[in-house]
Structures are given as C-alpha cells and as structure tokens.
Design a protein around this motif. Structure first.
Motif, PDB file in Angstrom:
ATOM      1  N   TYR A   1      36.342  -5.958  -4.297  1.00  0.00           N
ATOM      2  CA  TYR A   1      37.313  -6.030  -3.207  1.00  0.00           C
ATOM      3  C   TYR A   1      38.693  -5.943  -3.840  1.00  0.00           C
ATOM      4  CZ  TYR A   1      34.036  -7.987   0.335  1.00  0.00           C
ATOM      5  OH  TYR A   1      33.026  -8.197   1.234  1.00  0.00           O
ATOM      6  N   VAL A   2      39.684  -5.486  -3.062  1.00  0.00           N
ATOM      7  CA  VAL A   2      41.067  -5.484  -3.520  1.00  0.00           C
ATOM      8  C   VAL A   2      41.943  -6.110  -2.439  1.00  0.00           C
ATOM      9  CG1 VAL A   2      43.069  -4.075  -4.134  1.00  0.00           C
ATOM     10  CG2 VAL A   2      40.799  -3.485  -5.027  1.00  0.00           C
ATOM     11  N   TYR A   3      42.748  -7.069  -2.860  1.00  0.00           N
ATOM     12  CA  TYR A   3      43.752  -7.677  -1.983  1.00  0.00           C
ATOM     13  C   TYR A   3      45.104  -7.064  -2.331  1.00  0.00           C
ATOM     14  CZ  TYR A   3      40.100 -11.232  -1.452  1.00  0.00           C
ATOM     15  OH  TYR A   3      38.915 -11.889  -1.222  1.00  0.00           O
ATOM     16  N   VAL A   4      45.786  -6.557  -1.328  1.00  0.00           N
ATOM     17  CA  VAL A   4      47.089  -5.916  -1.520  1.00  0.00           C
ATOM     18  C   VAL A   4      48.157  -6.795  -0.871  1.00  0.00           C
ATOM     19  CG1 VAL A   4      48.484  -3.865  -1.080  1.00  0.00           C
ATOM     20  CG2 VAL A   4      46.017  -3.636  -1.481  1.00  0.00           C
ATOM     21  N   GLU A   5      49.155  -7.177  -1.665  1.00  0.00           N
ATOM     22  CA  GLU A   5      50.247  -8.011  -1.136  1.00  0.00           C
ATOM     23  C   GLU A   5      50.796  -7.395   0.143  1.00  0.00           C
ATOM     24  OE1 GLU A   5      52.534 -11.346  -1.103  1.00  0.00           O
ATOM     25  OE2 GLU A   5      51.198 -10.868  -2.784  1.00  0.00           O
ATOM     26  N   GLY A   6      50.933  -8.217   1.197  1.00  0.00           N
ATOM     27  CA  GLY A   6      51.261  -7.718   2.526  1.00  0.00           C
ATOM     28  C   GLY A   6      52.556  -6.949   2.616  1.00  0.00           C
ATOM     29  N   ASP A   7      53.539  -7.290   1.772  1.00  0.00           N
ATOM     30  CA  ASP A   7      54.816  -6.592   1.850  1.00  0.00           C
ATOM     31  C   ASP A   7      54.717  -5.141   1.373  1.00  0.00           C
ATOM     32  OD1 ASP A   7      55.874  -8.908   2.767  1.00  0.00           O
ATOM     33  OD2 ASP A   7      56.961  -9.426   0.940  1.00  0.00           O
ATOM     34  N   LEU A   8      53.685  -4.814   0.567  1.00  0.00           N
ATOM     35  CA  LEU A   8      53.572  -3.434   0.066  1.00  0.00           C
ATOM     36  C   LEU A   8      53.247  -2.453   1.186  1.00  0.00           C
ATOM     37  CD1 LEU A   8      51.745  -3.860  -3.369  1.00  0.00           C
ATOM     38  CD2 LEU A   8      54.190  -3.771  -2.868  1.00  0.00           C
ATOM     39  N   PRO A   9      52.160  -2.637   1.943  1.00  0.00           N
ATOM     40  CA  PRO A   9      51.909  -1.686   3.029  1.00  0.00           C
ATOM     41  C   PRO A   9      52.931  -1.782   4.154  1.00  0.00           C
ATOM     42  CG  PRO A   9      50.303  -3.475   3.084  1.00  0.00           C
ATOM     43  CD  PRO A   9      51.064  -3.613   1.806  1.00  0.00           C
ATOM     44  N   GLU A  10      53.586  -2.943   4.293  1.00  0.00           N
ATOM     45  CA  GLU A  10      54.531  -3.109   5.400  1.00  0.00           C
ATOM     46  C   GLU A  10      55.850  -2.403   5.125  1.00  0.00           C
ATOM     47  OE1 GLU A  10      57.169  -4.961   8.358  1.00  0.00           O
ATOM     48  OE2 GLU A  10      57.404  -5.268   6.209  1.00  0.00           O
TER      49      GLU A  10
ATOM     50  N   VAL B   1      52.649   4.000  -0.650  1.00  0.00           N
ATOM     51  CA  VAL B   1      51.662   2.922  -0.648  1.00  0.00           C
ATOM     52  C   VAL B   1      50.501   3.269   0.266  1.00  0.00           C
ATOM     53  CG1 VAL B   1      51.267   0.509  -0.020  1.00  0.00           C
ATOM     54  CG2 VAL B   1      53.314   1.144  -1.292  1.00  0.00           C
ATOM     55  N   SER B   2      50.774   3.886   1.390  1.00  0.00           N
ATOM     56  CA  SER B   2      49.705   4.278   2.316  1.00  0.00           C
ATOM     57  C   SER B   2      48.709   5.215   1.641  1.00  0.00           C
ATOM     58  CB  SER B   2      50.292   4.964   3.558  1.00  0.00           C
ATOM     59  OG  SER B   2      51.089   4.066   4.288  1.00  0.00           O
ATOM     60  N   VAL B   3      49.229   6.189   0.894  1.00  0.00           N
ATOM     61  CA  VAL B   3      48.349   7.139   0.206  1.00  0.00           C
ATOM     62  C   VAL B   3      47.542   6.433  -0.886  1.00  0.00           C
ATOM     63  CG1 VAL B   3      48.309   9.166  -1.293  1.00  0.00           C
ATOM     64  CG2 VAL B   3      49.794   9.133   0.727  1.00  0.00           C
ATOM     65  N   LEU B   4      48.189   5.554  -1.647  1.00  0.00           N
ATOM     66  CA  LEU B   4      47.483   4.820  -2.696  1.00  0.00           C
ATOM     67  C   LEU B   4      46.345   3.980  -2.107  1.00  0.00           C
ATOM     68  CD1 LEU B   4      50.508   3.634  -4.883  1.00  0.00           C
ATOM     69  CD2 LEU B   4      48.709   5.232  -5.596  1.00  0.00           C
ATOM     70  N   CYS B   5      46.620   3.315  -1.000  1.00  0.00           N
ATOM     71  CA  CYS B   5      45.598   2.477  -0.369  1.00  0.00           C
ATOM     72  C   CYS B   5      44.446   3.329   0.164  1.00  0.00           C
ATOM     73  CB  CYS B   5      46.218   1.641   0.750  1.00  0.00           C
ATOM     74  SG  CYS B   5      47.321   0.335   0.165  1.00  0.00           S
ATOM     75  N   GLU B   6      44.760   4.473   0.729  1.00  0.00           N
ATOM     76  CA  GLU B   6      43.701   5.357   1.229  1.00  0.00           C
ATOM     77  C   GLU B   6      42.820   5.856   0.087  1.00  0.00           C
ATOM     78  OE1 GLU B   6      45.681   8.431   3.350  1.00  0.00           O
ATOM     79  OE2 GLU B   6      46.327   7.107   4.995  1.00  0.00           O
ATOM     80  N   ARG B   7      43.433   6.171  -1.038  1.00  0.00           N
ATOM     81  CA  ARG B   7      42.650   6.621  -2.200  1.00  0.00           C
ATOM     82  C   ARG B   7      41.736   5.513  -2.709  1.00  0.00           C
ATOM     83  NH1 ARG B   7      47.297   8.806  -6.075  1.00  0.00           N
ATOM     84  NH2 ARG B   7      45.572   8.755  -7.614  1.00  0.00           N
ATOM     85  N   LEU B   8      42.266   4.300  -2.785  1.00  0.00           N
ATOM     86  CA  LEU B   8      41.480   3.186  -3.307  1.00  0.00           C
ATOM     87  C   LEU B   8      40.372   2.775  -2.346  1.00  0.00           C
ATOM     88  CD1 LEU B   8      41.238   1.248  -5.685  1.00  0.00           C
ATOM     89  CD2 LEU B   8      42.876  -0.263  -4.553  1.00  0.00           C
ATOM     90  N   ALA B   9      40.620   2.908  -1.041  1.00  0.00           N
ATOM     91  CA  ALA B   9      39.635   2.496  -0.035  1.00  0.00           C
ATOM     92  C   ALA B   9      38.357   3.333  -0.090  1.00  0.00           C
ATOM     93  CB  ALA B   9      40.255   2.575   1.358  1.00  0.00           C
ATOM     94  N   ARG B  10      38.386   4.470  -0.794  1.00  0.00           N
ATOM     95  CA  ARG B  10      37.162   5.266  -0.944  1.00  0.00           C
ATOM     96  C   ARG B  10      36.158   4.577  -1.867  1.00  0.00           C
ATOM     97  NH1 ARG B  10      40.640  10.624  -2.491  1.00  0.00           N
ATOM     98  NH2 ARG B  10      41.729  10.890  -0.481  1.00  0.00           N
ATOM     99  N   TYR B  11      36.633   3.639  -2.654  1.00  0.00           N
ATOM    100  CA  TYR B  11      35.778   3.011  -3.667  1.00  0.00           C
ATOM    101  C   TYR B  11      35.438   1.545  -3.356  1.00  0.00           C
ATOM    102  CZ  TYR B  11      37.262   7.105  -6.275  1.00  0.00           C
ATOM    103  OH  TYR B  11      37.515   8.406  -6.668  1.00  0.00           O
ATOM    104  N   CYS B  12      36.279   0.872  -2.574  1.00  0.00           N
ATOM    105  CA  CYS B  12      36.038  -0.550  -2.296  1.00  0.00           C
ATOM    106  C   CYS B  12      36.845  -0.973  -1.073  1.00  0.00           C
ATOM    107  CB  CYS B  12      36.414  -1.408  -3.503  1.00  0.00           C
ATOM    108  SG  CYS B  12      38.132  -1.204  -4.024  1.00  0.00           S
ATOM    109  N   PRO B  13      36.424  -2.049  -0.411  1.00  0.00           N
ATOM    110  CA  PRO B  13      37.183  -2.547   0.744  1.00  0.00           C
ATOM    111  C   PRO B  13      38.541  -3.098   0.324  1.00  0.00           C
ATOM    112  CG  PRO B  13      34.946  -3.441   0.715  1.00  0.00           C
ATOM    113  CD  PRO B  13      35.176  -2.809  -0.621  1.00  0.00           C
ATOM    114  N   LEU B  14      39.534  -2.911   1.183  1.00  0.00           N
ATOM    115  CA  LEU B  14      40.878  -3.421   0.955  1.00  0.00           C
ATOM    116  C   LEU B  14      41.232  -4.474   1.995  1.00  0.00           C
ATOM    117  CD1 LEU B  14      41.037  -0.915  -0.905  1.00  0.00           C
ATOM    118  CD2 LEU B  14      43.366  -0.531  -0.028  1.00  0.00           C
ATOM    119  N   PHE B  15      41.997  -5.465   1.554  1.00  0.00           N
ATOM    120  CA  PHE B  15      42.432  -6.542   2.439  1.00  0.00           C
ATOM    121  C   PHE B  15      43.913  -6.804   2.197  1.00  0.00           C
ATOM    122  CE2 PHE B  15      38.021  -6.995   1.449  1.00  0.00           C
ATOM    123  CZ  PHE B  15      37.412  -7.319   2.655  1.00  0.00           C
ATOM    124  N   ILE B  16      44.618  -7.183   3.229  1.00  0.00           N
ATOM    125  CA  ILE B  16      46.042  -7.501   3.122  1.00  0.00           C
ATOM    126  C   ILE B  16      46.197  -8.975   2.776  1.00  0.00           C
ATOM    127  CG2 ILE B  16      48.203  -7.723   4.396  1.00  0.00           C
ATOM    128  CD1 ILE B  16      47.358  -5.307   6.044  1.00  0.00           C
TER     129      ILE B  16
END
Length: 764
Positions: A508-517, A523-538
């Motif tokens: 799992y990956v937790y992403v600090e809330g201020d980054l996607p906000e 950041v949106s593109v990075l999160c989409e790329r990473l979400a192909r491999y594991c779940p993401l949480f804010i």
C-alpha cells in the motif's frame, strides 16, 4: 444554540489542601487525581479514602468533582481500572476525564450515569471530533488549547456537548496528546503523566540563512485570560478551567478566588446592562492582576490562542523560569481559605421530654431531618441541663455544618446519658448529609456487576456512525511493505523504482494529503502510474480544525472522483469523525495512524469498527505490543460479532518519529513568517539536530527526531504479526532511494545512525 450565561469555574487540586482551598475560594467544580492513571504523576494526589471524603464534602457544598484518568493504559493496567474507579463511583463521582479510547469504552459500559469528559490529550480540534466523542458516550470535551474563540464558538453551535477550556496557567508548546519529546529522549512519557519538560530547555535555530541566537523557542508564556471573561462567556464555553495540579494549595485558592470575583462581576453587569452595554463597565483592577502574577506564574504571561494563531510574543524566549510567589500573599490566602473549613449553617431543634424519645431536628433551608434517640427518664440524682445539652449538640466537629441556632425543649428533672446525646447528634448529621446529597441528585449507586462486555457498547440512542459497503482494494502482498511519502521527490522516487522493479512494489502507499490537493497535474500523473501496482490512500493532516472543512470536502470529492485512491490514512479523532460521518455516501477504506492511540484491546474494539488497519503505538515495548495483539486475537476467537476489529495491524519499522505537532512556528519566532513551507533545524545543547517541517498550508510545525527509527534488525519478528511500514518525512531523493533499496530490495544498506525507539525499554 443558546449560550449558557453562567460558566462553571473548574479548579485544580493536586492535594487535599488544594482541594479544600479551591472549594472555599468558590470553585464550582474541582478536578483531581487518585493514586493512579493521572497525567500529573508527580503531584501529591489523593488516597482512595481522601478522595471519597472530598467527593462527599464537595457535594454537600454543591460542588462537582471530576477525576483525571487522562493517561494511556497498557493492557494489564486496564484490567485494574474498574476496581480503582468503583469506590469513587459509589461515592457519587460526577465525571472522569479520559484520554484513552479503551478507558472511555470500559467506563461507559461499567459505570452507568458516570460523566465522561474527553481530555485535551485527545487533541480534539473540530466539531467532527466532538461528534465522534458524542457517539462514544462523552458528555463534555476539552478541546485543544490552540483553538480560537471563533472556532470554539462554531463547535459549540454544532454540538450539544459541553465545552471546557483553559483560562489560566501553564501552556504546552505541543498539541496536547501529540508530544513524544520527553518520551523518546528520556523515557518519561507525557502520555503517562511523566513529562520531563524538554520544551523548557534552550535551543538554537538553523534556518539556512543565519544562525539564530540560543533561546527558549519551545517554551510558551503562561496563560492569563482574566481580561477576556466577557468574550469567553459569549463564546458559549461551559467550563472555565484553571491549570495547576502541581502547584501550591495557595495557588489553587488564590487564582480561583480572583476569577470567581470577575466572573460574578461580569454576570452582574450582564444582568444590569445587557449584552450590548455590559462590556463598557467590565474592568479588572491592577491590584488583582498583580496578585495573579505573584502566584506561581512564569515571568511573562499571555492570553493564549484565543485571539491569534501563533506568534513570537507567545514565547518566553529569554527565560521560562517561574517568578516565585509573594510570601505575604500566600499567608493571606492560607488564612482566608486554607485554615478553616467552610460550614453550612444549620438550625437545631432538640426535644428532651420525660417519658418520650429524645429528638433532634436539623434544618437547612427547606430541608430538615429528625433523629430519634432513647427514652428520656426522670433524674434520680443529677438532671441534665440545657447548658449540658447545648455544649454537646454544638460540637459538629469535622462535619460540613455549623450550628447557627439551637433551640432546646427539656422537662424539669430530666435525665439523658451524655454519651447518647453525642450519638443522637451524629445520627442527625448523617441523615442531613444524606438528605442534602439526595436533594442534589446523588443517590447511592453500584457498578455493573460481572465482567465488562468485550464486544458491543452501551451507547446513546443515536448509536454509531453507519458503515458503508466498500470496494475491495488489492490485498497486501506477502512480505510487502506499506510506504508513506510526504514530498513530490519521495513520490517520484517511489514511482520510478516501482516501475523499474515491479516485483518489489509496496503493498500500500499513503500519499500526504497536501500533495494531490495542491500538486497539480504532475502529482496526479505520478499517482496514476503508481496505482497500477498497488492501492493508494490519502494521508490526512495530523491536525484538522474547523478552518479545514472546505479542504476536507475538496479532498474527499477528489478521492471519490479520481478513481486512484482507495481511502484514507487518518491521523486524528477529527479526521475519523469527519470520514465516519460520510460513510453512507462514500466507500472509502480507512486506516488509523499511530497518533490515534491504541494501547490496549479495549481501544482496538472501540476504534476498530469499520477500520481496515490500526497502527501500533510508538511507546509500547515489543512484549507489550505482542500482548495487545494476542488479546485481540483471543477476542476474535471467542466472538463472532461484527464489531470485533477484523482488520490488520501496521508496524512502522522505519521513519523519523514525530516529537511534537505545534500551532506555533519556530521560524516565525526566530526570524519571522515567510509563508513558505520547508524545513527548519532545531539544535539542542548537545548539538543534536531536529528537523522541523513547516506546513504553511495548515499553519503548523512537526518536529521530528534527530535520527530515524529503524527496526531492520527485527523484521523477522514482526513480518508475521503486522504489516510493515516505511515512513518518509524529511528524506531527500537520494536517501529515499537508499532506504527503499534496503527494505524493499534487500540491499542491506541500512541507515547509519538510527534508534530502535521504545522496542526494548518502553515507558513507565
């Protein structure tokens, strides 16, 4: 919601002498600790017998008594809690002040009718946290001291819970309940009432521009709000709390007396002139301010956070030392409030008529009781006289009564044994005490018999927040790590490494809330790329206040619409309250971070309903954490109830521990506000450097430990017990890559300097 016009004046008592002084000085309620579980472990505190006596005495005078159980309890200690509380409960204890969610659960289920007050140690900063505690049975909350009057007024309007706030005394630099500074450095935990106050030591600050001079950057001035009683009352605060259970009895009495004087003055002005005009006439005499300054106060005072968010003028940069007390003033207070007990005037009507039972009637106001004794006989030799009877009857000793008027009717030549007169008086006093207590609403009560239920809860009719059906994220991979990233650099490095070594992708990956906000398309593109491999949480901020409402709404809407994030890492009771309040419309998975404490199995049961994972606390040693896990496992085996926590536990095995979370900003104190997030270095007298992350989006600082926690030598002990987690906070790109290679790739390139935290030593 209509504001209450008469706030409760709540005084501290660290000893019986301080208790009586506060009561005699006019406190409406007193908070104190028994021999265990209080957040002032080094105060004198009370024996069980003393505390029961104080409860009875206070109730006879119409005062309320609150017991502090505002520490975190270990598993074995929780088993002793009910036996500890029972004598106080049966004596009529009004409420318990609680930090631990497990303590809250056990007291709620074991002691019906006992008030439950959520301590400031719970770090409650918004109406969402208040609503969460209301759903758990709390009747009052003590919000974080960092809240403004505007925020308090807003919370008061949104909840029917009582609000209790501090009006006078020492101030912590950290949000209460979120401080690990004393614990990590010296093993004395503030969460256990044993803080060594490293915040009162000198530090220097490195900002990257220049070396600031040494100063007491973490030491706040003492709080004094006597000038602001009108504003505090207007905000709807229900209870005005004075800090100081470690201070002298004269302090408790003197501060209480002065605040009572001006609270009464303000209420009188309100009644006479009304809301619009009364403020023109409210004035605090300089002589009284001088008295407060001579009562165990630091060299400088301030009005706290009520009217400002932070500032250099709130800090005692030059010296945090107490200015001492005025001996003459202490003698005056001792003579006025501590030397003589307060008495209730009673009328006594006695009847000693030959051939009839002796009677003694005690009356106070409209209440009266009559005690009957033996038969009055005719004297064979020496008759009893009115003078004999008067002397015996007026001896009310240590009782709460004073004989104001005594009327005696006696037959000539009557005889009644003098010893029986004493017994008649004692019986009448006891009956009057019971009548007063019953009149004030204190019937005798007993604790719930039998063992405390392990599952389920005796909640208010509103019940818990309803759970929603959730989409199922990918399960954790065997042997995988969960990872928290807080900067764009760390996120980039994790994405690149995961794409290069997909077989070593985190679980799992937790992403600090201020980054996607705030991070935009990158950041949106990075999160989409990473979400192909594991779940993401804010990962939500560690502190959430009423001012963050719009931010939270945007964040949850973005998470729902993006399809990238499966849920949230929750770091506060406020975050949990916000998301549980939206479970009907959302399908988020919720994970609780270490800052929402689960020190015992009852807290797991209280918080775990609908939660996917809980993070093991930093202050329990290895054996205590295992004991907690084993107890939860036993619950699961014995119960099929859906309320048993069915998620998993996380264990942080790498990361800098958050030593303090603060509303004040060290950079602003040292050089001034730049409105730019970044890192400031705080250096202690030994040369250790503590990175301070400035979060200007939420206007707070997080002070991290000088070295990271690294349990690389204990991974095999934990991998079958919990999900292992890596937390990245201040690491740059290179260090992030090295740590990821060590833990995910098995390079063995572990941190050179590190701590194993409390894994071996724990806290007392």
């Amino acid at each position: 919601m209509e504001n209450r016009k008469k706030p409760e004046l709540l005084a501290p008592a660290g000893s019986p002498a301080a208790f009586y002084g506060a009561v005699h000085a006019g406190a409406d309620a007193v908070y104190l600790a028994g021999s265990r579980f209080g957040a002032r472990a080094y105060a004198e505190n009370f024996t069980t017998e003393q505390l029961v006596e104080c409860i009875r005495y206070g109730h006879l005078l119409g005062r309320k008594i609150y017991l502090t159980v505002n520490t975190l309890l270990k598993e074995q200690e929780l088993e002793e809690l009910c036996d500890y509380i029972q004598p106080f409960y049966e004596a009529g204890l009004d409420a318990v002040i609680v930090q631990d969610f497990g303590v809250l659960r056990r007291l709620r289920e074991s002691f019906p009718g006992l008030g439950l007050h959520a301590s400031t140690q719970m770090t409650l900063c918004s109406s969402y946290g208040a609503e969460l505690l209301r759903s758990m049975g709390a009747s009052r909350i003590v919000p974080a001291r960092e809240l403004s009057l505007r925020e308090l007024r807003e919370i008061r309007q949104k909840t029917d819970l009582e609000l209790e706030t501090f009006i006078h005394g020492a101030m912590c630099y950290c949000y209460s309940g979120q401080c690990l500074f004393s614990s990590i450095l010296g093993g004395r935990s503030g969460n256990r009432g044993r803080c060594a106050q490293p915040c009162r030591l000198p530090y220097s600050v490195e900002t990257g521009k220049k070396q600031a001079r040494e100063g007491y950057y973490l030491s706040l001035k003492d709080l004094c709000t006597i000038d602001h009683i009108p504003a505090l009352t207007a905000a709807g605060i229900d209870s005005f709390k004075i800090e100081g259970r470690m201070k002298k009895p004269e302090y408790a009495a003197g501060v209480t007396a002065l605040y009572k004087k001006y609270i009464d003055s303000w209420l009188k002005l309100l009644a006479e002139y009304g809301e619009d005009e009364a403020g023109k006439y409210y004035h605090v005499e300089q002589e009284d301010k001088d008295k407060l300054s001579r009562l165990y106060m630091r060299s400088e005072i301030h009005d706290g956070y009520y009217n400002k968010h932070n500032g250099r003028d709130m800090v005692t940069l030059s010296s945090p030392a107490y200015s001492g007390s005025d001996d003459r003033l202490l003698e005056e207070l001792n003579s006025r409030f501590l030397s003589q007990p307060q008495r209730l005037p009673v009328r006594m009507d006695a009847s000693f008529l030959k051939g009839e039972q002796a009677r003694l009637t005690l009356s106070i106001g409209e209440l009266s009781v009559t005690a009957k004794g033996g038969r009055v006989e005719e004297a064979l030799r020496q008759p009893v006289t009115k003078e004999d009877l008067h002397r015996r009857l007026e001896r009310l000793g240590d009782s709460a009564f004073l004989a104001e008027e005594i009327t005696i009717v006696i037959s000539p030549d009557a005889f009644y044994p003098l010893g029986q007169i004493n017994e008649l008086r004692r019986q009448a006093v006891l009956q009057l005490e019971e009548a007063i207590l019953a009149h004030r609403g204190y019937p005798l009560r007993k604790a719930v018999s039998g063992p405390t239920p392990e599952v389920g809860s005796n909640l208010p009719e509103t019940g818990r927040f309803p759970a929603a059906q959730k989409d199922t994220p990918q399960p954790d991979k065997a042997g995988g790590f969960r990872v928290l990233v807080t900067t764009v650099e760390q996120l980039e490095e994790l994405v690149c490494r995961t794409e290069r070594y997909p077989e070593q992708a985190p679980s799992y990956v937790y992403v600090e809330g201020d980054l996607p906000e705030t991070g935009g398309e990158e950041v949106s593109v990075l999160c989409e790329r990473l979400a192909r491999y594991c779940p993401l949480f804010i990962a939500l901020p560690r502190i959430l206040r009423e001012t963050d409402n719009a931010y939270l709404e945007r964040l949850t809407a973005m998470a729902k619409e993006s399809g990238v994030f499966s849920g949230f890492l929750i770091r506060s009771a406020d975050g949990l309250g916000f998301l549980r309040g939206r479970e009907k419309e959302n399908r988020f998975h919720l994970h609780l971070d270490a800052g929402v404490y689960v020190w015992n199995s009852q807290s797991v049961l209280e918080l775990g309903d609908g939660i996917d994972s809980l993070c093991l606390p930093f202050e329990l040693k290895l054996g205590e954490q295992r004991q907690l896990l084993e107890q939860v496992s036993r619950f699961r085996e014995k119960q099929s109830d859906e309320n048993v926590f069915s998620g998993v536990f996380e264990k942080v095995v790498y990361g800098r521990l958050p030593m303090m979370v603060t509303a004040n900003c060290i950079l602003r104190t040292a050089e001034g506000c730049t409105k730019e997030s970044g890192i400031t270095i705080l250096r202690d007298r030994l040369g250790k450097e503590f990175p301070v992350v400035r979060n200007c989006r939420h206007c707070m600082n997080v002070i991290y430990n000088c070295v990271p926690l690294s349990l690389h030598g204990q991974l095999t002990k934990w991998e079958k017990l919990a999900r292992l987690r890596l937390d990245f906070t201040v690491e740059g790109r290179e260090e992030t890559a090295r740590i990821l290679d060590a833990f995910l790739g098995g390079s063995g390139n572990w941190p050179r300097e590190y701590t194993t935290g409390h894994e071996k030593r724990g806290v007392e």
